[in-house]
Design a protein around this motif. Structure first.
Motif, PDB file in Angstrom:
ATOM      1  N   TYR C 111       0.621  -1.314  -0.096  1.00 46.09           N
ATOM      2  CA  TYR C 111       0.097   0.162  -0.078  1.00 46.09           C
ATOM      3  C   TYR C 111       0.906   1.205   0.070  1.00 46.09           C
ATOM      4  O   TYR C 111       0.579   2.171  -0.648  1.00 46.09           O
ATOM      5  N   LEU C 112       2.044   1.114   0.547  1.00 45.82           N
ATOM      6  CA  LEU C 112       2.790   2.273   0.436  1.00 45.82           C
ATOM      7  C   LEU C 112       3.479   2.445  -1.033  1.00 45.82           C
ATOM      8  O   LEU C 112       3.505   3.579  -1.652  1.00 45.82           O
ATOM      9  N   THR C 113       3.428   1.372  -1.506  1.00 46.88           N
ATOM     10  CA  THR C 113       3.914   1.607  -3.102  1.00 46.88           C
ATOM     11  C   THR C 113       2.754   2.031  -3.880  1.00 46.88           C
ATOM     12  O   THR C 113       3.092   3.092  -4.799  1.00 46.88           O
ATOM     13  N   ILE C 114       1.626   1.751  -3.486  1.00 48.24           N
ATOM     14  CA  ILE C 114       0.441   2.464  -4.323  1.00 48.24           C
ATOM     15  C   ILE C 114       0.515   3.880  -3.953  1.00 48.24           C
ATOM     16  O   ILE C 114       0.163   4.633  -4.729  1.00 48.24           O
ATOM     17  N   ALA C 115       0.573   4.110  -2.726  1.00 50.27           N
ATOM     18  CA  ALA C 115       0.643   5.690  -2.268  1.00 50.27           C
ATOM     19  C   ALA C 115       1.661   6.303  -3.088  1.00 50.27           C
ATOM     20  O   ALA C 115       1.268   7.428  -3.709  1.00 50.27           O
ATOM     21  N   GLY C 119       0.944   9.175  -5.926  1.00 48.47           N
ATOM     22  CA  GLY C 119       1.729  10.529  -5.865  1.00 48.47           C
ATOM     23  C   GLY C 119       2.692  10.878  -6.907  1.00 48.47           C
ATOM     24  O   GLY C 119       2.452  12.268  -7.517  1.00 48.47           O
ATOM     25  N   ALA C 120       3.278   9.816  -7.504  1.00 52.15           N
ATOM     26  CA  ALA C 120       4.163  10.196  -8.565  1.00 52.15           C
ATOM     27  C   ALA C 120       3.413  10.606  -9.490  1.00 52.15           C
ATOM     28  O   ALA C 120       3.684  11.482 -10.390  1.00 52.15           O
ATOM     29  N   ILE C 121       2.319   9.967 -10.137  1.00 54.26           N
ATOM     30  CA  ILE C 121       1.482  10.349 -11.057  1.00 54.26           C
ATOM     31  C   ILE C 121       0.972  11.626 -10.966  1.00 54.26           C
ATOM     32  O   ILE C 121       0.734  12.337 -11.969  1.00 54.26           O
ATOM     33  N   ASP C 124       2.789  17.603  -9.768  1.00 52.98           N
ATOM     34  CA  ASP C 124       2.941  18.759 -10.614  1.00 52.98           C
ATOM     35  C   ASP C 124       4.182  19.544 -10.699  1.00 52.98           C
ATOM     36  O   ASP C 124       4.254  20.406 -11.266  1.00 52.98           O
ATOM     37  N   ASN C 125       5.186  19.156  -9.647  1.00 49.98           N
ATOM     38  CA  ASN C 125       6.411  19.828  -9.870  1.00 49.98           C
ATOM     39  C   ASN C 125       7.434  18.787  -9.612  1.00 49.98           C
ATOM     40  O   ASN C 125       7.345  17.603  -8.965  1.00 49.98           O
ATOM     41  N   PHE C 126       8.496  19.092  -9.861  1.00 43.99           N
ATOM     42  CA  PHE C 126       9.740  18.213  -9.880  1.00 43.99           C
ATOM     43  C   PHE C 126      10.046  17.695  -8.187  1.00 43.99           C
ATOM     44  O   PHE C 126      10.412  16.459  -8.181  1.00 43.99           O
ATOM     45  N   MET C 127       9.870  18.540  -7.290  1.00 50.04           N
ATOM     46  CA  MET C 127      10.178  17.930  -6.033  1.00 50.04           C
ATOM     47  C   MET C 127       9.168  17.089  -5.471  1.00 50.04           C
ATOM     48  O   MET C 127       9.516  16.012  -5.169  1.00 50.04           O
ATOM     49  N   VAL C 128       7.917  17.127  -5.900  1.00 51.38           N
ATOM     50  CA  VAL C 128       6.915  16.179  -5.303  1.00 51.38           C
ATOM     51  C   VAL C 128       7.079  15.058  -6.108  1.00 51.38           C
ATOM     52  O   VAL C 128       6.974  13.748  -5.834  1.00 51.38           O
ATOM     53  N   PHE C 131      10.054  13.081  -4.879  1.00 48.44           N
ATOM     54  CA  PHE C 131       9.770  12.665  -3.397  1.00 48.44           C
ATOM     55  C   PHE C 131       9.051  11.344  -3.543  1.00 48.44           C
ATOM     56  O   PHE C 131       9.387  10.243  -3.070  1.00 48.44           O
ATOM     57  N   PHE C 132       7.981  11.080  -4.549  1.00 49.32           N
ATOM     58  CA  PHE C 132       7.255   9.958  -4.501  1.00 49.32           C
ATOM     59  C   PHE C 132       8.109   8.893  -5.250  1.00 49.32           C
ATOM     60  O   PHE C 132       8.077   7.607  -5.136  1.00 49.32           O
ATOM     61  N   TRP C 133       8.470   9.271  -6.332  1.00 43.48           N
ATOM     62  CA  TRP C 133       9.193   8.447  -7.403  1.00 43.48           C
ATOM     63  C   TRP C 133      10.263   7.757  -6.515  1.00 43.48           C
ATOM     64  O   TRP C 133      10.542   6.783  -6.680  1.00 43.48           O
ATOM     65  N   GLU C 134      11.121   8.302  -5.817  1.00 42.74           N
ATOM     66  CA  GLU C 134      12.206   7.575  -5.108  1.00 42.74           C
ATOM     67  C   GLU C 134      11.798   7.052  -4.000  1.00 42.74           C
ATOM     68  O   GLU C 134      12.543   5.883  -3.760  1.00 42.74           O
ATOM     69  N   GLY C 135      10.687   7.611  -3.664  1.00 43.80           N
ATOM     70  CA  GLY C 135      10.195   6.711  -2.349  1.00 43.80           C
ATOM     71  C   GLY C 135       9.722   5.114  -2.799  1.00 43.80           C
ATOM     72  O   GLY C 135       9.786   4.338  -2.011  1.00 43.80           O
TER      73      GLY C 135
END
Lengths: 105, 493, 623, 476, 162
Positions: C111-115, C119-121, C124-128, C131-135
């Protein structure tokens, strides 16, 4: 008239000779008492220079005072030095300065 | 009564051997300590007030009749007196317990007092020959004190010390004689006057050379230092502290500085020579100290190095460098005195001076260990201890004098200094306790008290340096900064 | 609709994850129930959002950067599918993972993966985004460690390092892009895509590596076959099978279309080359695998090559093909993995030579396999055919026929390898070691069947996905007036491309039969013919020796580099402090100590020499 | 209490309090421990009180003039408050951890004295607005680290302690030399008097030597891994949280805040930082001693911080300031986990360890979380700092440096996983039990803080940004 | 008069040389005494009678006595080991230095002509000694103390063994 006695440089030359003799002895001799004698020779050179200087400049009274004080100092130093030498002799049984090399490095 | 600075030690020295017949320990201890403490307090109160109100020279009056004894009690000499009595007090306190097993405390204290008196006289003298006389006073008593242990080492060291310094003082006197011949006076003021008036460069050059030899040997500047590593370790610890802490500074550095800065005036040539002497001393002393295995010998070499700093500072001649050098005189006196006292404590407790035979003493001798850390770091110039500020001032001064190379080497040498001090720490205190040292005890009360007091003074000066600089160093430095003018104006009588 | 609702797909899974790990082990079933319910709610939310399509959310985050989320066609589509996958996987896990010792952690990580994926999907900015992508790296690592073979940890580390490398590369690329455009906002960049030239090309490649690495394209694929063995099957079905492909394609599409205008630039060619190579090499590797799961995992890579190829064309048809292929792949690949799971669950193995003749015992599974394998092989009229045709068509249209050829070659061997797998597992004689087994339980069967049905629907009724999913996505292509409706010719067989494709399938069948005969009717050895081909065999040997494994080589390089740095820089410096300084100091000390020899005359000589020197210097200085 | 009182208290409570610890030790052992923790808590509390002021974006300089430019001035601004919070907070945790860790060792009084004196002088260093006083506190920390590294009193420990002391002292005196050189131009040691002064390259070099020595940056790095013989609490304090940050802080205060550098140095320092980073990462990959690996890792991360500060780009500087916090938390966590391992297994060689996750699950998880933070994985705090440093580096145009730095991040991941796999996974080679409660508490708190720092990044970021703004005198 | 002066000077040198060259320490000490006597003569001629008296009484007398008693105490037997070489090469060095000495003095003479002071000192020796150099007298007390106590310390009986 030219007076040898007032020739400062002549006296200085002799005093320098005395100092040289003393230093030579200090550097080359080995007997402790001999070394002390050499120091005495140097002291003689110094007293000669002092008296000669003050004589040449007309301050012979002050000069004498200095020399007398200096002689007192000389005696004290020699006395202490001889006391040390006697003590050393008691410890080592030798008066050879070349054997006094325990402290080094 | 400025004369008390000389009379009290001399009178005490005269009566102490007699008192010893009455009371072997208590009275000599009490009298000496009381005498030195009185002098210390007297310096800080009366002397300080006197100097603060008017600069310069005092004349001894005898039944309202001016007598021909003049004292140069100015900021510089007062500062030196302060240093002398401050450390002497610590040393006398230490001696109460330490000198027990040497015997003849009365004679020891007498010689000690004469040394102190000689140094006081030297500091107060306004006459070149008088300086020489008092230099010999303290020197002769120090010969006796170095040999006080009467063992082979002590005697050998004392003999070499005596024979070298006899030659050196002979040359010194020759120099004084020459100057007397040229200027017709021995008063510092007159000499300064004549020197500035005449073109006497050649003779001044020769005399300067002789003075550097004479005073330099007393101050143990390389290459005139060779007696020091023998003499200082051999003496009893309190005397080592006095010799390294004070004697080399008073009879060497003070005299050199007074004459060169206030009388001759610091010419560029002289400045260069002094700085080179200083830097060579720093390096040689520091490097050779690295290889020592004898606790006190290492400290002795360190003294050579530290005196190099002082001379370097004076040689640079900028106001801050002079201040730093002055400050370093006191700081090094305290710190090195402390270290030598601690070396005595260690020797007292373990019976050896060899660092290899020690180890982990901090566990058994916490006070000694802690004070040694303070002393070591202070000498090495680690803040916030006092030694740091003086070294800092010296280096700032050197940079202001555009002597970058010197400053850089001085900085490098302070790393080496720390290096060998932590070698001491490592081998003696810091580490695992050796089995052979299991039954070592902390030193007796007075020794501990004395070292703790000195260490505290080190720390206090370190953290309140500005107060100290303003109160003691600046007046002294002002006098030295005036250069030959000072002697011409104030040392005339 | 309240923009804050965009936070639900991110926060809800996190809550589920936290609850899942907190539920004590003693309460059985609750965790699974919760997960399924959570998944269902997420699908519902995603559906609502998909319906709504356009939403922007922004909240105060950092002083200079807000927490920006944006929902639009493409992200709505991706969001929906991620949550569908998530739901399916939790359903599947209900049986498969029930007895796993670390099941609590499993659900938490899923479920964290889903979250993170949501989030990555939505970012709308690089930081966000980062953040999700690397998570996802974190959960990827954690999920792989749930396996329990001896190599699990090594594989997890490998996966982490490879993905980490790609992600860090992406960070750098994003940094450059940020510098070029001066804005971190994705939507602002999308208004004015950058032409990939010079520094921008570098940036494109860097971000592209991130996207390719996530999807597992060559040469960043090597952890996937290892993970196929070492990680739980459900993890494999979920991550490399579906989710990571989706994310990879999602990002790749955005990079190639929204952020950069790669059409007709070298960037496009680079992408197509990578896609083609991935297709061909991975399929060749897949062909010779002995283990079914490993075979699948290589196909996962190979299929990703089609998607990359499709997007690399930068033509609407190719892009649509790529995205559609991604979707299809997720469907049939998950299904195939589930088949593997079912087989493994019953027989305890997925090694093909130990299996055989299972069609009698597990008929539904076998049927599902048939449909799914047909789909992945591109058999008309299944969904695989549609998307593959679109991709190859796109490649063909760019004028570089070679890429289309690569697609065809891939098609041959895909078919061959699935023939081989199906043949050896479900047909042929039974292996004596495997006892008689029962059909898999319904939680296995239902998702498989559903997926197989979807394959058929998306194939036959392909206008449905085209209409609802893909055409809106293409609106982000700014070329107005371009024909976007490809549903018409999707199943068209009368065009050169489709003809060649069908011909390729025939070749595949021939090869398989030939190989099967050659291998004395042992289906699992049917690929040996290809394996033994002159040049290929050498290549295979090399790859057996992990010669092509970027990770192994990279680690060797890294270790070598580390060793060089250590031996050539670090140690000499230490030696300098430890020895050089000490020895120099000691040498000087020794010399000086030697000079202080204790002779009085010596000392006096120094003094006098010093005096003479000083006087000489003074006199010369004075003059 | 006004700002000045709080600041003075923050500096002098630990310093003076540390001197009372031997006295407390004479009373009773437990009283000493409690007293030390209380002092640590107080120290951690005071900087927190300054947060409202720092967040207001103002800075306050106060103090008194002494002599010759050696004036005692303290500066309270974003940077100093941020740094002091990080140091004092982690210091406090380490004191807490020590209660379990050193409870069976000798010289505890000296230990607590030195630790608190260390923290106190760190506070002094952070708030100093005068170069000389900065140097002064700098050296006090060196003294403390010297005593602390040699805490176990074995010969090798003492040798390493001496190396630590000598190298850092040596570097520092070069730095002092640089300060004095600058004094020659400006006649002042006060940073606020000299803002914007362009200083000569030689002074930059000299000051850099000091910073690099303290922060263990190539080519003056090797003392740090060697100092790993110290108790883990100390290595955590030295390597992670506080000591190595001194150089970095000084860089920010001196080169970013105060002086302007010649162009050549602005180009060179980032390169040096990156070299340091990668060399240390290489060494960490090769080493087998747990604490040495972590120490090299510190060197590597410090390279990042230097990179961030030296590219002179607001984002990168903010990132670097954040890095101070994130790395402090994470690396302290790693070292303290290593401390638990060493304490309970009596070995530091990762080849002799294995399978500890079964017996030490909490330690393992805390270790892993901290490791992720060091690698820079969201949602942990380390991600933001690392990303912002890289971003700033790219923005400043140093593309290749950013690439190498990222490659270093991959290496970081590699060697940290290597450690994790060899220590916690695989077959169990040693038997060990989980650490004591106070030790576990601290590592768990640190791990949780790493997570929270990432999730609530906005709060530290705000302070870091204010600090950046004040440093560069610009808006971000 | 001047001849006598010159002879005295040369006598000092001669006896000094003898003092350092004699192997027998007793002879050396006596030679030193001889040098002192000649030096005293020179002092007399240079109008420094008080210094001369002191030189004869203290240096030639007291110091010689000290030397002789020390030689007695050490039995004077340690004169061996003195290298012959130093005695042999001494003349070389001596002559070399005499030449240098003359050259230097001559050069100095040319450069800085010796001039007598315009205002020679007036008054008596007593005034000069007691009034002008009072501080030195205090110093002398110190010197004597120092010497005496040092000798006492060196010859003391130790209370305990160390």
């Amino acid at each position: 008239m030219y007076n040898l006695m007032n020739d400062w440089y002549l006296n200085l030359a002799f005093s320098a000779l005395l100092i040289f003799i003393g230093l030579y002895c200090l550097l080359s001799m080995r007997n402790l008492i001999k070394l002390l004698i050499a120091v005495e020779v140097i002291a003689k050179g110094i007293t000669l220079a002092l008296i000669a200087t003050s004589n040449a400049r007309g301050f012979i009274l002050t000069g004498q005072s200095l020399v007398i004080t200096f002689i007192v100092i000389e005696v004290s130093v020699v006395a202490v030095a001889l006391a040390i030498i006697i003590n050393l002799y008691r410890h080592t049984g030798s008066l050879d300065v070349k054997k006094l090399t325990k402290l080094k490095g | 009564m400025v004369v008390l600075f000389i009379f009290i030690p001399f009178i005490l020295a005269a009566i102490l051997p007699l008192i010893e017949k009455v009371s072997k320990r208590f009275l000599p201890d009490l009298l000496t300590n009381a005498g030195i403490l009185f002098l210390l307090v007297y310096t800080m109160t009366f002397g300080y007030k006197l100097v603060a109100t008017n600069t310069g020279i005092r004349q001894l009056e005898w039944f309202a009749q001016p007598l021909n004894i003049t004292f140069a009690l100015d900021g510089f000499s007062l500062f030196m007196l302060f240093a002398i009595y401050l450390l002497s007090f610590g040393v006398t306190l230490f001696s109460i317990d330490y000198m027990e097993h040497y015997g003849s405390k009365g004679i020891f204290y007498a010689l000690f007092m004469i040394m102190v008196g000689g140094m006081s006289g030297l500091v107060l003298a306004t006459d070149l020959f008088t300086i020489y006389v008092f230099l010999e006073v303290s020197a002769i008593s120090s010969y006796g004190l170095v040999a006080y242990g009467l063992k082979h080492d002590e005697l050998e060291a004392s003999f070499k010390y005596l024979m070298l310094s006899a030659v050196a003082t002979a040359f010194l006197l020759l120099g004084i004689g020459l100057i007397f011949g040229i200027t017709g006076s021995l008063k510092l003021g007159d000499i300064a006057d004549k020197f500035s008036a005449h073109d006497l460069k050649f003779v001044i050059g020769i005399c300067t050379g002789f003075f550097i030899f004479g005073f330099g040997l007393k101050a143990a500047l390389v290459p005139f230092h060779s007696w020091l590593p023998d003499a200082h370790p051999s003496a009893p610890a309190p005397i080592s502290a006095m010799l390294s802490g004070l004697l080399i500074k008073v009879s060497g550095v003070y005299a050199l500085t007074r004459i060169f800065l206030n009388v001759f005036g610091l010419t560029p040539a002289l400045s260069t020579i002094l700085m080179y002497l200083g830097i060579v001393s720093i390096l040689v002393g520091a490097i050779i100290a690295l290889g020592q295995t004898d606790f006190k010998r290492m400290l002795a070499y360190s003294s050579i190095s530290q005196v190099g700093y002082i001379i370097l500072g004076f040689g640079a001649g900028t106001p801050l460098a002079i201040m730093g050098a002055l400050f370093h005189i006191l700081n090094h006196a305290l710190a090195k005195g402390l270290l030598f006292l601690n070396s005595g404590s260690v020797e007292h407790a373990t019976g050896t001076r060899e660092l290899d035979k020690m180890g982990g003493l901090a566990k058994k001798m916490p006070i000694t260990a802690a004070t040694t850390v303070v002393g070591s770091l202070s000498v090495a110039g680690v803040p916030p201890l006092n030694g740091f500020w003086s070294k800092l001032l010296i280096i700032i001064g050197l940079l202001q004098a555009k002597a970058y190379g010197f400053a850089f080497i001085a900085v490098l040498a302070s790393i080496i200094t720390l290096w060998y001090y932590i070698i001491i720490q490592r081998r003696a205190f810091f580490g695992k306790l050796k089995d052979t040292l299991k039954d070592v005890k902390e030193v007796p009360f007075w020794m501990a008290l004395s070292t703790v007091l000195i260490a505290l003074v080190c720390i206090i000066i370190g953290v309140s340096f500005w107060v100290f600089i303003a109160k003691w160093i600046t007046p002294a430095a002002n006098i030295l900064e005036m250069g030959a003018k000072y002697a011409r104006i104030f040392l005339r009588i | 609709m309240n923009p804050a609702n965009l936070l639900i797909p991110i926060i809800l899974p996190v809550i589920v994850a936290i609850i899942a790990i907190l539920i004590p082990r003693s309460i059985k079933g609750l965790r699974e129930f919760l997960a399924i319910i959570g998944g269902a709610i997420l699908i519902y939310v995603a559906w609502l959002l998909f319906d709504y399509k356009n939403l922007n959310y922004s909240s105060q985050w950092l002083d200079w950067l807000n927490f920006d989320l944006r929902l639009y066609n493409f992200s709505a589509f991706s969001l929906l599918w991620i949550n569908i996958f998530g739901f399916l996987i939790s359903l599947y896990s209900y049986i498969k993972m029930k007895d796993h010792p670390r099941v609590a952690e499993y659900y938490c990580y899923i479920y964290l993966t889903i979250a993170f994926a949501n989030g990555a999907i939505l970012a709308d900015n690089f930081m966000v985004l980062l953040f999700f992508w690397e998570g996802l790296l974190l959960t990827l690592y954690a999920l792989i460690t749930l396996g329990n073979t001896a190599n699990t940890q090594a594989t997890a580390t490998k996966a982490f390092i490879i993905n980490g490398l790609c992600d860090f590369s992406m960070i750098l690329g994003i940094g450059i892009l940020w510098k070029i455009t001066g804005t971190p906002s994705l939507s602002e960049i999308a208004h004015n895509p950058v032409r990939p030239e010079g520094l921008a090309l570098l940036s494109f490649i860097m971000i592209m590596i991130g996207a390719l690495g996530k999807g597992g394209s060559m040469p960043f694929h090597t952890w996937i076959p290892d993970a196929a063995i070492d990680a739980p099957v459900s993890v494999m079905a979920f991550l490399p099978g579906a989710l990571e492909k989706l994310l990879g394609i999602f990002l790749l599409t955005r990079v190639s279309v929204e952020w950069f205008a790669i059409k007709g630039t070298p960037a496009s060619i680079i992408l197509m080359i990578i896609g083609s190579i991935t297709i061909v090499f991975a399929v060749l590797m897949a062909l010779i695998q002995k283990d079914y799961k490993k075979l699948l995992s290589f196909h996962a890579i190979s299929q990703y090559g089609y998607m990359v190829l499709g997007i690399g064309t930068a033509l609407p048809i190719g892009i649509i093909g790529g995205i559609f292929h991604m979707l299809n792949n997720a469907i049939y690949k998950s299904g195939l993995f589930m088949v593997a799971g079912a087989v493994e669950h019953r027989t305890g193995t997925t090694e093909m030579k130990r299996l055989g003749g299972l069609k009698e015992d597990m008929p539904i599974t076998a049927l599902c396999y048939l449909i799914l394998a047909a789909a992945i092989s591109g058999i008309w009229p299944l969904n695989g055919f549609v998307s593959k045709e679109l991709v190859i068509h796109g490649a063909y249209e760019t004028g570089f026929v070679i890429f289309a050829i690569a697609g065809w070659v891939g098609a041959i061997f895909t078919f061959v390898s699935f023939l081989k797998a199906g043949h050896s597992i479900f047909l042929g004689p039974r292996n004596k070691e495997i006892p008689k087994v029962k059909e898999a339980e319904s939680p296995f069967i239902i998702p498989m069947v559903v997926l197989a049905v979807i394959c058929i629907i998306f194939g036959v009724y392909n206008y449905l996905p085209f209409k609802y999913f893909f055409e809106p996505i293409l609106e982000m292509q700014h070329e107005v007036g371009v024909h976007h409706d490809f549903s018409g010719h999707a199943l068209d067989l009368v065009n050169p491309v489709a003809g060649v494709s069908l011909f390729m399938l025939l070749i595949g069948l021939t090869i398989h039969l030939y190989g099967w005969n050659k291998a004395e009717k042992k289906a699992s050895m049917a690929s040996e013919v290809i394996h033994r081909l002159p040049i290929l065999s050498t290549l295979y040997d090399w790859s057996e020796a992990r010669f092509f494994d970027l990770y192994e080589q990279g680690i060797k390089f890294l270790k070598g580099l580390a060793h060089i740095l250590y031996v050539a820089i670090d140690r000499p410096i230490d030696y300098f402090y430890e020895k050089t300084v000490t020895i120099t100091g000691n040498t000087f000390t020794k010399i000086l100590q030697y000079a202080h020899n204790g002779h009085y005359a010596n000392y006096l000589a120094w003094c006098i020499a010093g005096l003479v020197l000083i006087v000489y210097v003074l006199l010369s200085l004075v003059k | 209490m006004n700002i000045e009182t709080i600041t003075i208290l923050a500096v002098f409570v630990p310093i003076i309090g540390s001197l009372t610890i031997p006295v407390a030790g004479l009373i009773s052992k437990s009283f000493r421990s409690v007293w030390s923790v209380l002092l640590g808590l107080a120290t951690a509390l005071f900087p927190l009180l300054l947060i409202p002021f720092a967040l207001s974006g103002n800075s306050h300089i106060f103090g008194r003039s002494l002599i010759m430019g050696m004036d005692f001035y303290l500066i309270v601004d974003g940077l100093s408050v941020f740094m002091s919070i990080v140091s004092s907070f982690i210091g406090m945790l380490i004191v807490l951890y020590s209660i379990g860790y050193v409870s069976h060792d000798e010289n505890q009084s000296e230990y607590y004295l030195m630790v608190l004196l260390f923290i106190g002088s760190m506070m002094g260093l952070v708030y100093s607005a005068n170069l000389i006083f900065m140097y002064l506190f700098w050296e006090i920390t060196a003294i403390c680290s010297w005593r602390l590294v040699g805490f176990y009193r074995d010969k090798i420990h003492i040798l390493r302690a001496d190396k630590t002391f000598l190298v850092t002292f040596g570097g520092a005196v070069f730095m002092l030399f640089g300060f004095i050189q600058i004094y020659g131009y400006t006649n002042s040691f006060n940073v606020f008097d000299m803002r914007g002064t362009l200083i000569p390259g030689s002074a930059v070099l000299l000051i850099l030597i000091g910073m690099f020595a303290k922060s263990a940056t190539v080519p003056i790095q090797t003392w740090l891994p060697d100092a790993g013989v110290a108790p883990s609490t100390v290595t955590a304090l030295l390597h992670a949280a506080v000591l190595v940050k001194i150089g970095v802080y000084a860089y920010a205060r001196i080169f970013n805040y105060t002086f302007a550098m010649p162009q050549a140095w602005q180009v060179a320092i980032p390169i040096l930082a990156v070299i340091s980073s990668i060399v240390a990462a290489g060494a960490a990959t090769v080493e087998n001693d747990l604490k040495r690996i972590l120490a090299y890792s510190t060197v590597s991360q410090i390279g990042y911080i230097f990179l961030g500060l030296s590219v002179m780009e607001p984002t990168a500087i903010t990132g670097a300031i954040l890095y101070l916090l994130m790395h402090g938390l994470a690396k302290a966590g790693l070292f303290l986990c290593a401390g638990i391992i060493e304490h309970n297994t009596h070995t530091k060689d990762i080849r002799q360890l294995g399978g500890l996750i079964k017996t030490m699950p909490i330690t393992a998880v805390a270790f892993l979380i901290s490791a992720f933070s060091v690698i820079g994985i969201p949602p942990l705090g380390g991600f933001f700092s690392k990303f912002m440093v890289i971003l700033g580096t790219v923005k400043s145009g140093n593309l290749w440096l950013a690439a190498v730095a990222l490659f270093t991040a991959v290496m970081t991941a590699f060697y940290l996983f290597r450690v994790f796999n060899m220590v916690f996974l695989g077959e169990a080679k040693v038997t060990a039990k989980e650490g004591t409660n106070s030790m576990l508490f601290v590592v768990v708190v640190l791990a949780i803080l790493s997570v929270l720092a990432g999730i609530f990044i906005a709060y530290p970021m705000k302070l870091a940004q204010i600090a950046t703004t004040q440093i560069l005198r610009i808006g971000l | 008069m001047q001849i006598l002066y010159l002879i005295s000077l040369i006598g000092i040198i001669l006896f000094s040389v003898l003092a350092i060259l004699f192997k027998d320490l007793l002879k050396a000490a006596l030679s030193l005494m001889g040098a002192s006597v000649f030096l005293a003569v020179v002092f007399f001629m240079l109008k420094a009678p008080y210094a001369g008296v002191f030189e004869i009484s203290v240096v030639a007398g007291l110091i010689t006595v000290l030397f002789v008693s020390t030689i007695g105490l050490t039995r004077g037997d340690a004169n061996g080991g003195e290298s012959r070489l130093s005695g042999i090469i001494f003349p070389l060095f001596f002559i070399w230095f005499v030449i240098i000495d003359i050259l230097i003095m001559y050069a100095l003479l040319n450069q800085y002509p010796a001039t007598t002071s315009a205002n020679p000192e007036s008054g008596t020796f007593g005034q000069a000694f007691w009034q002008k150099r009072t501080f030195d007298l205090i110093g002398q007390i110190g010197i004597i103390f120092a010497g005496v106590f040092s000798v006492l310390a060196l010859f003391r009986k130790k209370d305990k063994d160390v």
